[in-house]
Design a protein around this motif. Sequence first.
Motif, PDB file in Angstrom:
ATOM      1  N   ALA A  96       0.847  -1.201   0.000  1.00 40.79           N
ATOM      2  CA  ALA A  96       0.000   0.000   0.000  1.00 40.79           C
ATOM      3  C   ALA A  96       0.877   1.245   0.000  1.00 40.79           C
ATOM      4  O   ALA A  96       0.492   2.294  -0.516  1.00 40.79           O
ATOM      5  N   SER A  97       2.078   1.129   0.558  1.00 41.50           N
ATOM      6  CA  SER A  97       2.979   2.290   0.634  1.00 41.50           C
ATOM      7  C   SER A  97       3.260   2.861  -0.749  1.00 41.50           C
ATOM      8  O   SER A  97       3.194   4.076  -0.953  1.00 41.50           O
ATOM      9  N   ASN A 168      -5.060   3.291  11.782  1.00 45.63           N
ATOM     10  CA  ASN A 168      -3.778   3.217  12.478  1.00 45.63           C
ATOM     11  C   ASN A 168      -3.468   4.653  12.900  1.00 45.63           C
ATOM     12  O   ASN A 168      -3.509   5.539  12.050  1.00 45.63           O
ATOM     13  N   ASP A 196      -7.768   4.357   2.436  1.00 49.52           N
ATOM     14  CA  ASP A 196      -6.770   3.348   2.794  1.00 49.52           C
ATOM     15  C   ASP A 196      -7.467   2.302   3.657  1.00 49.52           C
ATOM     16  O   ASP A 196      -7.785   2.554   4.822  1.00 49.52           O
ATOM     17  N   TYR A 199      -6.756  -2.393   6.808  1.00 47.43           N
ATOM     18  CA  TYR A 199      -7.174  -3.175   7.989  1.00 47.43           C
ATOM     19  C   TYR A 199      -8.635  -3.621   7.889  1.00 47.43           C
ATOM     20  O   TYR A 199      -9.241  -3.974   8.896  1.00 47.43           O
ATOM     21  N   SER A 225      -0.763  -7.151   2.689  1.00 48.28           N
ATOM     22  CA  SER A 225       0.171  -7.109   3.813  1.00 48.28           C
ATOM     23  C   SER A 225      -0.430  -7.525   5.151  1.00 48.28           C
ATOM     24  O   SER A 225       0.108  -8.398   5.834  1.00 48.28           O
ATOM     25  N   LYS A 226      -1.521  -6.858   5.539  1.00 43.38           N
ATOM     26  CA  LYS A 226      -2.075  -7.125   6.874  1.00 43.38           C
ATOM     27  C   LYS A 226      -3.065  -8.286   6.789  1.00 43.38           C
ATOM     28  O   LYS A 226      -3.058  -9.167   7.639  1.00 43.38           O
ATOM     29  N   ARG A 234       5.376  -7.528  -0.111  1.00 43.60           N
ATOM     30  CA  ARG A 234       5.219  -6.234  -0.761  1.00 43.60           C
ATOM     31  C   ARG A 234       4.214  -6.267  -1.914  1.00 43.60           C
ATOM     32  O   ARG A 234       4.554  -6.003  -3.069  1.00 43.60           O
TER      33      ARG A 234
HETATM   34  C1  LIG Z   1      -2.850   2.532   7.524  1.00 42.67           C
HETATM   35  C2  LIG Z   1      -1.730   1.903   6.789  1.00 42.67           C
HETATM   36  N1  LIG Z   1      -1.662   2.063   5.467  1.00 42.67           N
HETATM   37  C3  LIG Z   1      -0.659   1.524   4.751  1.00 42.67           C
HETATM   38  C4  LIG Z   1       0.337   0.790   5.354  1.00 42.67           C
HETATM   39  C5  LIG Z   1       1.459   0.250   4.520  1.00 42.67           C
HETATM   40  O1  LIG Z   1       1.159  -1.046   4.099  1.00 42.67           O
HETATM   41  P1  LIG Z   1       2.173  -1.865   3.187  1.00 42.67           P
HETATM   42  O2  LIG Z   1       3.012  -2.695   4.079  1.00 42.67           O
HETATM   43  O3  LIG Z   1       1.255  -2.712   2.322  1.00 42.67           O
HETATM   44  O4  LIG Z   1       2.971  -0.923   2.378  1.00 42.67           O
HETATM   45  C6  LIG Z   1       0.314   0.607   6.741  1.00 42.67           C
HETATM   46  C7  LIG Z   1       1.388  -0.141   7.423  1.00 42.67           C
HETATM   47  O5  LIG Z   1       1.572  -0.100   8.611  1.00 42.67           O
HETATM   48  C8  LIG Z   1      -0.752   1.177   7.474  1.00 42.67           C
HETATM   49  O6  LIG Z   1      -0.821   1.037   8.798  1.00 42.67           O
END
Ligand SMILES: Cc1ncc(COP(=O)(O)O)c(C=O)c1O
Length: 369
Positions: A96-97, A168, A196, A199, A225-226, A234
Amino acid sequence: MEPYRCTKRCRGIEISGIRKLFEAAGPWSINLGLGQPDFDTPEHIKQAAIAAIREGKTGYTPNTGIPELREAISAKFARENGLAYAPDQIIVTAGASEALHIIMHALVEEGDRVLFQDPGFVSYASLATLAGGCPVGVPLDGKFHINVEAAKELMDGARIFVLNSPANPTGAVEPEDSIRAIVEYANDAGVTVVSDEVYEHFIYGAHHTSAARFGEDVITVNATSKTYAMTGWRIGYLAGPKEYTDQCLKVHQYCQACATSISQYAALAAYTGNQGCVEEMRTEYQARRDLLYSGLKGLGIDFPLPEGAFYIFSPMSPALLERVLAAGVVIVPGTAFGCNAPDYARFSYAASRQVLQQAVDRIGSVMEE
Ligand SMILES: Cc1ncc(COP(=O)(O)O)c(C=O)c1O
């Protein structure tokens, strides 16, 4: 001329405070600092990656991602989120980053305001700054829900509203009415909502609402990821109007080319395989949340029960936080997540119940000093 010159944009952001804390922790520490599932990636997903390697699926893939995965993500959106994204509206990214990064670069002009919840995920402000934008935190109410009226006031003239639910670091799940009100107001004001939803599956009692149900000018960001305990693989993605994804693709193409081929086959197995693993993790996270929440309450730390993600954001004076850190419980100060919660700290409960109980016991031993 000064040597080693770097941009103001880059110098204007800091290395994540969470990483620094993690690196400073001793071997006897209990680490509740990182937002990383402690579960192993489910076996059928690993096997799909091993098969991809054996079958030689190790070259570049199409920039947007392998067609089978984009079809599977499109089907996932229809099945789980009630959203109709065609495969050609989806770009598979390095987590997601990367999706958030390329959106900022494709949409934000120099000086544009980018709004996000404060306290909020650490990356939003830095990614906005790196893209030349101006990050602005939106205040939350006592339950860490977005203060919709305050959000509306900040919206005029802004470019992006990043909406994160479940959130988060707070674990808050936004009510459907607020999400609808924010999207409708934002889109009327010409503000793109970036939702986003990483979660989305970790919610305990409340229910998840996808922002894109309520407006056209919305980009949805998600990741394996989560949901599938795949942070190191990734794989993430974005989905939105083709006008946006066409531009985002250019940024993605030049900075990433494509997400890892092997991980894409693993992600395909994740989305097309049995979803029982997600429910198992959700049930365990809920038990952990309950344990940590009642443990902290038992120590006299009082706050509303968080409904999602795998975080507890609890009130904590700087003096107590210092003692907790000295006792070897690594948690993250509220200051890492913005300006609005200096007297809080984030606990990640992506750790076993036994470890969580030990953390509560250690905190109990330093409460009274
Ligand atoms: C709210 C939120 N968005 C995006 C990410 C990033 O996710 P990714 O590991 O898929 O890049 C995180 C990671 O902690 C997150 O908490």
